[in-house]
Design a protein around this motif. Structure first.
Motif, PDB file in Angstrom:
ATOM      1  N   MET A  74     -34.353 113.891 -57.561  1.00  0.00           N
ATOM      2  CA  MET A  74     -34.992 115.197 -57.495  1.00  0.00           C
ATOM      3  C   MET A  74     -36.124 115.265 -58.509  1.00  0.00           C
ATOM      4  SD  MET A  74     -33.486 118.895 -58.540  1.00  0.00           S
ATOM      5  CE  MET A  74     -33.860 118.484 -60.241  1.00  0.00           C
ATOM      6  N   ASP A  75     -37.243 115.837 -58.106  1.00  0.00           N
ATOM      7  CA  ASP A  75     -38.356 116.019 -59.029  1.00  0.00           C
ATOM      8  C   ASP A  75     -37.982 117.055 -60.088  1.00  0.00           C
ATOM      9  OD1 ASP A  75     -39.900 114.225 -57.665  1.00  0.00           O
ATOM     10  OD2 ASP A  75     -40.893 115.746 -56.442  1.00  0.00           O
ATOM     11  N   MET A  76     -38.358 116.760 -61.321  1.00  0.00           N
ATOM     12  CA  MET A  76     -38.122 117.700 -62.407  1.00  0.00           C
ATOM     13  C   MET A  76     -39.303 118.650 -62.532  1.00  0.00           C
ATOM     14  SD  MET A  76     -36.456 115.327 -65.380  1.00  0.00           S
ATOM     15  CE  MET A  76     -37.609 113.962 -65.116  1.00  0.00           C
ATOM     16  N   GLU A  77     -39.047 119.818 -63.084  1.00  0.00           N
ATOM     17  CA  GLU A  77     -40.106 120.765 -63.414  1.00  0.00           C
ATOM     18  C   GLU A  77     -40.162 120.894 -64.928  1.00  0.00           C
ATOM     19  OE1 GLU A  77     -39.875 124.568 -61.603  1.00  0.00           O
ATOM     20  OE2 GLU A  77     -40.382 123.832 -59.602  1.00  0.00           O
ATOM     21  N   PHE A  78     -41.362 120.825 -65.466  1.00  0.00           N
ATOM     22  CA  PHE A  78     -41.518 120.975 -66.901  1.00  0.00           C
ATOM     23  C   PHE A  78     -42.950 121.372 -67.209  1.00  0.00           C
ATOM     24  CE2 PHE A  78     -42.082 116.532 -65.737  1.00  0.00           C
ATOM     25  CZ  PHE A  78     -43.275 116.180 -66.343  1.00  0.00           C
ATOM     26  N   VAL A  79     -43.146 121.882 -68.418  1.00  0.00           N
ATOM     27  CA  VAL A  79     -44.468 122.240 -68.929  1.00  0.00           C
ATOM     28  C   VAL A  79     -44.798 121.268 -70.044  1.00  0.00           C
ATOM     29  CG1 VAL A  79     -45.889 124.048 -69.967  1.00  0.00           C
ATOM     30  CG2 VAL A  79     -44.049 124.661 -68.379  1.00  0.00           C
ATOM     31  N   ASP A  80     -45.976 120.681 -69.993  1.00  0.00           N
ATOM     32  CA  ASP A  80     -46.390 119.652 -70.953  1.00  0.00           C
ATOM     33  C   ASP A  80     -47.698 120.114 -71.599  1.00  0.00           C
ATOM     34  OD1 ASP A  80     -47.044 117.328 -72.313  1.00  0.00           O
ATOM     35  OD2 ASP A  80     -46.632 115.992 -70.633  1.00  0.00           O
ATOM     36  N   GLU A  81     -47.651 120.392 -72.906  1.00  0.00           N
ATOM     37  CA  GLU A  81     -48.812 120.964 -73.597  1.00  0.00           C
ATOM     38  C   GLU A  81     -49.056 120.259 -74.923  1.00  0.00           C
ATOM     39  OE1 GLU A  81     -48.633 125.659 -72.872  1.00  0.00           O
ATOM     40  OE2 GLU A  81     -46.715 124.824 -73.535  1.00  0.00           O
ATOM     41  N   GLY A  82     -50.308 120.230 -75.348  1.00  0.00           N
ATOM     42  CA  GLY A  82     -50.659 119.722 -76.663  1.00  0.00           C
ATOM     43  C   GLY A  82     -50.732 118.204 -76.724  1.00  0.00           C
ATOM     44  N   ARG A  83     -51.065 117.702 -77.905  1.00  0.00           N
ATOM     45  CA  ARG A  83     -51.164 116.265 -78.135  1.00  0.00           C
ATOM     46  C   ARG A  83     -50.569 115.941 -79.496  1.00  0.00           C
ATOM     47  NH1 ARG A  83     -57.070 114.002 -76.815  1.00  0.00           N
ATOM     48  NH2 ARG A  83     -55.879 112.072 -76.961  1.00  0.00           N
ATOM     49  N   GLY A  84     -49.983 114.740 -79.604  1.00  0.00           N
ATOM     50  CA  GLY A  84     -49.382 114.310 -80.856  1.00  0.00           C
ATOM     51  C   GLY A  84     -47.957 113.860 -80.636  1.00  0.00           C
ATOM     52  N   PRO A  85     -47.178 113.747 -81.722  1.00  0.00           N
ATOM     53  CA  PRO A  85     -45.757 113.397 -81.574  1.00  0.00           C
ATOM     54  C   PRO A  85     -45.069 114.392 -80.640  1.00  0.00           C
ATOM     55  CG  PRO A  85     -46.424 113.332 -83.877  1.00  0.00           C
ATOM     56  CD  PRO A  85     -47.572 113.930 -83.128  1.00  0.00           C
ATOM     57  N   VAL A  86     -44.073 113.901 -79.916  1.00  0.00           N
ATOM     58  CA  VAL A  86     -43.504 114.698 -78.824  1.00  0.00           C
ATOM     59  C   VAL A  86     -42.269 115.476 -79.264  1.00  0.00           C
ATOM     60  CG1 VAL A  86     -42.491 114.618 -76.513  1.00  0.00           C
ATOM     61  CG2 VAL A  86     -44.414 113.132 -77.089  1.00  0.00           C
ATOM     62  N   ILE A  87     -42.256 116.751 -78.888  1.00  0.00           N
ATOM     63  CA  ILE A  87     -41.088 117.624 -79.025  1.00  0.00           C
ATOM     64  C   ILE A  87     -40.657 118.005 -77.611  1.00  0.00           C
ATOM     65  CG2 ILE A  87     -40.217 119.824 -79.885  1.00  0.00           C
ATOM     66  CD1 ILE A  87     -42.423 119.711 -82.045  1.00  0.00           C
ATOM     67  N   LEU A  88     -39.397 117.754 -77.299  1.00  0.00           N
ATOM     68  CA  LEU A  88     -38.846 118.074 -75.980  1.00  0.00           C
ATOM     69  C   LEU A  88     -37.858 119.228 -76.136  1.00  0.00           C
ATOM     70  CD1 LEU A  88     -38.225 117.597 -72.981  1.00  0.00           C
ATOM     71  CD2 LEU A  88     -36.741 115.695 -73.666  1.00  0.00           C
ATOM     72  N   ILE A  89     -38.098 120.322 -75.420  1.00  0.00           N
ATOM     73  CA  ILE A  89     -37.299 121.537 -75.555  1.00  0.00           C
ATOM     74  C   ILE A  89     -36.458 121.777 -74.312  1.00  0.00           C
ATOM     75  CG2 ILE A  89     -37.376 124.046 -75.838  1.00  0.00           C
ATOM     76  CD1 ILE A  89     -39.928 123.694 -77.473  1.00  0.00           C
ATOM     77  N   VAL A  90     -35.171 122.056 -74.537  1.00  0.00           N
ATOM     78  CA  VAL A  90     -34.228 122.376 -73.459  1.00  0.00           C
ATOM     79  C   VAL A  90     -33.773 123.818 -73.673  1.00  0.00           C
ATOM     80  CG1 VAL A  90     -32.140 121.665 -72.245  1.00  0.00           C
ATOM     81  CG2 VAL A  90     -33.473 119.958 -73.528  1.00  0.00           C
ATOM     82  N   HIS A  91     -34.190 124.713 -72.793  1.00  0.00           N
ATOM     83  CA  HIS A  91     -33.939 126.143 -72.980  1.00  0.00           C
ATOM     84  C   HIS A  91     -32.477 126.504 -72.720  1.00  0.00           C
ATOM     85  CE1 HIS A  91     -33.638 127.126 -68.662  1.00  0.00           C
ATOM     86  NE2 HIS A  91     -34.584 126.224 -68.472  1.00  0.00           N
ATOM     87  N   GLY A  92     -32.138 127.736 -73.098  1.00  0.00           N
ATOM     88  CA  GLY A  92     -30.783 128.227 -72.916  1.00  0.00           C
ATOM     89  C   GLY A  92     -30.574 128.925 -71.585  1.00  0.00           C
ATOM     90  N   GLY A  93     -29.536 129.764 -71.525  1.00  0.00           N
ATOM     91  CA  GLY A  93     -29.164 130.401 -70.269  1.00  0.00           C
ATOM     92  C   GLY A  93     -29.986 131.636 -69.937  1.00  0.00           C
ATOM     93  N   MET A  94     -29.793 132.133 -68.718  1.00  0.00           N
ATOM     94  CA  MET A  94     -30.423 133.357 -68.224  1.00  0.00           C
ATOM     95  C   MET A  94     -31.940 133.332 -68.332  1.00  0.00           C
ATOM     96  SD  MET A  94     -28.215 135.393 -66.856  1.00  0.00           S
ATOM     97  CE  MET A  94     -29.118 136.935 -66.771  1.00  0.00           C
ATOM     98  N   GLY A  95     -32.544 132.145 -68.140  1.00  0.00           N
ATOM     99  CA  GLY A  95     -33.992 132.067 -68.222  1.00  0.00           C
ATOM    100  C   GLY A  95     -34.500 130.723 -67.801  1.00  0.00           C
ATOM    101  N   ASP A  96     -35.758 130.461 -68.135  1.00  0.00           N
ATOM    102  CA  ASP A  96     -36.359 129.177 -67.807  1.00  0.00           C
ATOM    103  C   ASP A  96     -37.196 128.711 -68.989  1.00  0.00           C
ATOM    104  OD1 ASP A  96     -38.764 130.628 -67.676  1.00  0.00           O
ATOM    105  OD2 ASP A  96     -38.680 130.813 -65.504  1.00  0.00           O
TER     106      ASP A  96
END
Length: 257
Positions: free
Chosen positions: A1-23
């Protein structure tokens, strides 16, 4: 399945996994000041993708696979940030493939440390949702599972009743709790995570979340606890710049090691 994500900025990478009741938009205000120095990827968890209609609920293992697949595309270890149930996914991902990550920043993960997170209240909430009463279902969740105070419960119930997207998230939130419960206690696995780790809490959050953080701190060898004064479980909404500074400070610390 294709993933959905937002990719912004440049530099070392921070990957965020959100909580419930949202996106992934729940962390947009936190991310904004970070993108000057960092590339920030916000995964839209499949548990909360309303475009996906499935016969079976989403599992933690599936969401962990998404995190690992996304982190694996970067080409270097990333700082993994997880909020609430997304924090449980972050812990599971770090336990499964620690080499993909430079550090772990987890905000009040409701990890099971004894009795199930949901238990009987989850059954009652699911019955209410199945009866077409999402407001009642989320009220049970907020009172008997999350442990919110009366004022917060009342406000949230009104908001859920007024916002169709939030009403649609209610059964996903209940599935999320069930998925966490299906893991059972995992402190032994988390004790093997040697990554530098921040476990973040708020001094106005329900007490059980602080107890879960303390239990994690007791077993994770390189973890430390930080408490945000005057904040509860949603500093991403109420103190996004303060939260961004904490993430940025830890990212700089991890990069210097």
């Amino acid at each position: 399945m294709d993933m959905e994500f937002v990719d912004e900025g440049r530099g070392p990478v921070i990957l965020i996994v959100h909580g419930g009741m949202g996106d992934s938009s729940a962390w947009a205000r936190v991310v904004r000041p970070l993108t000057n120095r960092y590339r920030v990827i916000r995964l839209h968890r499949r548990q909360y993708r309303l475009d996906l209609v499935r016969a079976e609920p989403v599992t933690i293992a599936e969401e962990v696979d998404d995190v690992l697949a996304l982190a694996g595309t970067v080409g270097e270890p990333v700082l993994l940030v997880g909020h609430s149930s997304g924090g449980v996914i972050a812990l599971e991902a770090a336990a499964a493939a620690p080499a993909l990550f430079a550090g772990l920043f987890v905000y009040e993960p409701p990890a099971v440390i004894g009795a199930p997170l949901g238990g009987r209240p989850l059954c009652a909430a699911r019955a209410a949702a199945a009866a077409g009463k999402p407001g009642k279902a989320i009220a049970i969740f907020e009172r008997d599972i999350f442990g919110a105070g009366r004022v917060a419960r009342t406000v949230f119930r009104i908001v859920v009743a007024a916002v169709p997207q939030l009403r649609a998230y209610v059964p996903r939130q209940l599935d999320d709790v069930a998925a966490i419960d299906s893991l059972g206690p995992r402190l032994d696995s988390y004790a093997a995570i040697e990554l530098p780790t921040v476990l973040l809490g708020g001094d106005r959050s329900p007490a059980h979340l602080g107890e879960r953080i303390d239990a994690l701190c007791d077993v994770m060898p390189n973890a430390r606890k930080i408490v945000m004064a005057g904040q509860a479980h949603n500093a991403n909404d109420f103190a996004p710049r303060r939260l961004a500074r904490l993430v940025e400070g830890f990212a700089a610390e991890v990069a210097a090691e």
